[in-house]
Write a protein that holds these residues in place. Sequence first.
Motif, PDB file in Angstrom:
ATOM      1  N   GLY A 131      -0.181 -48.439   9.283  1.00 60.13           N
ATOM      2  CA  GLY A 131       1.109 -47.786   9.398  1.00 60.13           C
ATOM      3  C   GLY A 131       2.235 -48.596   8.807  1.00 60.13           C
ATOM      4  N   GLY A 132       3.459 -48.021   8.852  1.00 59.67           N
ATOM      5  CA  GLY A 132       4.637 -48.723   8.390  1.00 59.67           C
ATOM      6  C   GLY A 132       4.935 -49.921   9.285  1.00 59.67           C
ATOM      7  N   ASP A 133       5.237 -51.062   8.691  1.00 52.65           N
ATOM      8  CA  ASP A 133       5.393 -52.300   9.449  1.00 52.65           C
ATOM      9  C   ASP A 133       6.809 -52.854   9.458  1.00 52.65           C
ATOM     10  N   ALA A 134       7.679 -52.375   8.586  1.00 58.62           N
ATOM     11  CA  ALA A 134       8.961 -53.056   8.390  1.00 58.62           C
ATOM     12  C   ALA A 134      10.161 -52.307   8.951  1.00 58.62           C
ATOM     13  N   ALA A 135       9.995 -51.086   9.433  1.00 56.22           N
ATOM     14  CA  ALA A 135      11.152 -50.244   9.743  1.00 56.22           C
ATOM     15  C   ALA A 135      11.680 -50.391  11.162  1.00 56.22           C
ATOM     16  N   ASN A 206      19.088 -46.742   8.399  1.00 54.97           N
ATOM     17  CA  ASN A 206      17.928 -46.377   7.596  1.00 54.97           C
ATOM     18  C   ASN A 206      18.357 -45.497   6.429  1.00 54.97           C
ATOM     19  N   LEU A 207      17.889 -45.824   5.247  1.00 55.23           N
ATOM     20  CA  LEU A 207      18.093 -45.010   4.056  1.00 55.23           C
ATOM     21  C   LEU A 207      16.724 -44.672   3.474  1.00 55.23           C
ATOM     22  N   ALA A 208      16.497 -43.394   3.179  1.00 53.02           N
ATOM     23  CA  ALA A 208      15.181 -42.964   2.717  1.00 53.02           C
ATOM     24  C   ALA A 208      15.299 -42.051   1.508  1.00 53.02           C
ATOM     25  N   ALA A 209      14.267 -42.089   0.665  1.00 55.20           N
ATOM     26  CA  ALA A 209      14.211 -41.219  -0.506  1.00 55.20           C
ATOM     27  C   ALA A 209      12.752 -40.876  -0.799  1.00 55.20           C
ATOM     28  N   GLU A 210      12.540 -39.659  -1.310  1.00 54.44           N
ATOM     29  CA  GLU A 210      11.184 -39.224  -1.643  1.00 54.44           C
ATOM     30  C   GLU A 210      11.211 -38.358  -2.892  1.00 54.44           C
ATOM     31  N   TYR A 211      10.237 -38.586  -3.764  1.00 52.69           N
ATOM     32  CA  TYR A 211      10.052 -37.774  -4.967  1.00 52.69           C
ATOM     33  C   TYR A 211       8.625 -37.251  -4.958  1.00 52.69           C
ATOM     34  N   SER A 212       8.448 -35.948  -5.148  1.00 50.46           N
ATOM     35  CA  SER A 212       7.116 -35.360  -5.103  1.00 50.46           C
ATOM     36  C   SER A 212       6.981 -34.276  -6.161  1.00 50.46           C
ATOM     37  N   GLN A 213       5.966 -34.417  -7.021  1.00 51.48           N
ATOM     38  CA  GLN A 213       5.711 -33.419  -8.057  1.00 51.48           C
ATOM     39  C   GLN A 213       4.331 -33.636  -8.657  1.00 51.48           C
ATOM     40  N   LEU A 221      11.860 -46.518   1.867  1.00 51.30           N
ATOM     41  CA  LEU A 221      12.692 -46.627   3.064  1.00 51.30           C
ATOM     42  C   LEU A 221      13.329 -48.011   3.083  1.00 51.30           C
ATOM     43  N   TYR A 222      14.641 -48.047   3.264  1.00 51.91           N
ATOM     44  CA  TYR A 222      15.384 -49.308   3.379  1.00 51.91           C
ATOM     45  C   TYR A 222      16.055 -49.345   4.741  1.00 51.91           C
ATOM     46  N   THR A 223      15.922 -50.459   5.430  1.00 52.82           N
ATOM     47  CA  THR A 223      16.551 -50.596   6.738  1.00 52.82           C
ATOM     48  C   THR A 223      17.281 -51.921   6.828  1.00 52.82           C
ATOM     49  N   ALA A 224      18.433 -51.912   7.448  1.00 55.32           N
ATOM     50  CA  ALA A 224      19.234 -53.120   7.646  1.00 55.32           C
ATOM     51  C   ALA A 224      19.913 -53.031   9.000  1.00 55.32           C
ATOM     52  N   GLY A 225      19.959 -54.155   9.708  1.00 55.85           N
ATOM     53  CA  GLY A 225      20.590 -54.132  11.016  1.00 55.85           C
ATOM     54  C   GLY A 225      20.609 -55.503  11.643  1.00 55.85           C
ATOM     55  N   SER A 226      20.842 -55.527  12.946  1.00 55.61           N
ATOM     56  CA  SER A 226      20.896 -56.793  13.677  1.00 55.61           C
ATOM     57  C   SER A 226      20.211 -56.629  15.022  1.00 55.61           C
ATOM     58  N   LYS A 227      19.530 -57.691  15.461  1.00 52.43           N
ATOM     59  CA  LYS A 227      18.859 -57.724  16.749  1.00 52.43           C
ATOM     60  C   LYS A 227      18.983 -59.132  17.304  1.00 52.43           C
ATOM     61  N   GLY A 228      19.533 -59.221  18.522  1.00 45.07           N
ATOM     62  CA  GLY A 228      19.723 -60.547  19.102  1.00 45.07           C
ATOM     63  C   GLY A 228      20.627 -61.424  18.259  1.00 45.07           C
ATOM     64  N   ASN A 229      21.658 -60.823  17.671  1.00 46.77           N
ATOM     65  CA  ASN A 229      22.623 -61.543  16.819  1.00 46.77           C
ATOM     66  C   ASN A 229      21.983 -62.109  15.556  1.00 46.77           C
ATOM     67  N   GLN A 230      20.842 -61.559  15.155  1.00 50.44           N
ATOM     68  CA  GLN A 230      20.200 -61.951  13.902  1.00 50.44           C
ATOM     69  C   GLN A 230      20.162 -60.746  12.963  1.00 50.44           C
ATOM     70  N   GLU A 236      10.149 -50.423   2.818  1.00 51.37           N
ATOM     71  CA  GLU A 236       8.794 -49.934   2.646  1.00 51.37           C
ATOM     72  C   GLU A 236       8.757 -49.008   1.441  1.00 51.37           C
ATOM     73  N   VAL A 237       7.712 -49.128   0.638  1.00 48.45           N
ATOM     74  CA  VAL A 237       7.520 -48.268  -0.533  1.00 48.45           C
ATOM     75  C   VAL A 237       6.110 -47.694  -0.460  1.00 48.45           C
ATOM     76  N   ALA A 238       5.994 -46.375  -0.595  1.00 44.96           N
ATOM     77  CA  ALA A 238       4.698 -45.713  -0.492  1.00 44.96           C
ATOM     78  C   ALA A 238       4.471 -44.818  -1.699  1.00 44.96           C
ATOM     79  N   ALA A 239       3.244 -44.831  -2.219  1.00 45.57           N
ATOM     80  CA  ALA A 239       2.859 -43.977  -3.335  1.00 45.57           C
ATOM     81  C   ALA A 239       1.582 -43.229  -2.970  1.00 45.57           C
TER      82      ALA A 239
END
Length: 307
Positions: A131-135, A206-213, A221-230, A236-239
């Motif tokens: 599964g996705g590990d970074a989000a 979270n910012l996400a984009a998908e192209y399908s054809q 998927l790009y994610t940015a944030g803070s947890k515990g003041n860090q 994540e990139v999927a094909a």
Amino acid sequence: MKNAALTSAMLIALASTSSFAATVYDSEGTSLKVGGRAEARFNVSDNNESDTNSSFEDKSRARFNLKGKTEISEGLYGFGKYEAEFSGGDSLKNRYIFAGFGTSAGEFSYGKQDSAQVQLTDITDVMATFGGDAADLVSGNKDKRENNFLYAGEFDALSIQANYIAADEKDADSYGISALYSFGVVSLGAGYVSQDAGTDSDDQINLAAEYSQNGFTLGALYTAGSKGNQDYTGYEVAAQYKATKQLALVAVYNFGEYDDTNTEEANNFAAEAVYKFNGNFRAYAGYKFEGLDGKDDQLQAGMRYDF
């Protein structure tokens, strides 16, 4: 609804091995669907040796779900879902338990269900093996959240979701919102989730984009944030490529780290092949190349029957 008729329909569905998400009851505006899967799978990795002294670990499981819907009045209906997972001998886990009502403006539900961010994270969480590990920086970003109030609305090409999680423990409530818009072959989405953490709060974007054809799908998927003041950054990139009617090839790259300390939480590449013999039965195998120190590569394979 007659209880005898409903009970008989459920027994027939449970005895059947050829149905696929079968509608077992449909009368006077009330319907019930039964579905699930039986999945025999295993994992081979030196990561398993710390618990079992063997690189081989059985990960077989079975799932069973019930989905119901009933018409209350014009433009108003009620719905509910239950899903259980059996694994590890006698282990039983309730994956989903929720109910709600739907209107022309969208659906409102409460229970154990996905957060509003899952419609975005599903764009890259596409593998049968890994599964996705970074989000998931904060737990309010994840699927199958308890005490979860959810709104979900679809307006032509726009899907909007919002949720509030009332945590059992003090100062741990969470809320989030997400939107996903389809332009045809391209979909773009964005979401925000915040979670109480005592006097502070953890949050992420979270910012996400998908192209399908033409049998090819690329998701990011790009994610940015803070947890515990860090501060944290992950992507994540999927094909996915449908090589034939039955064969699909999938690859995913995950990376996430805490920016202040350059501590990597995820760094791996996984590839798999999935072969669908028909709508009910498939086989798959995948390999995960691990980039984190102290973690080893993994091989996972299995067979799955859906009913």
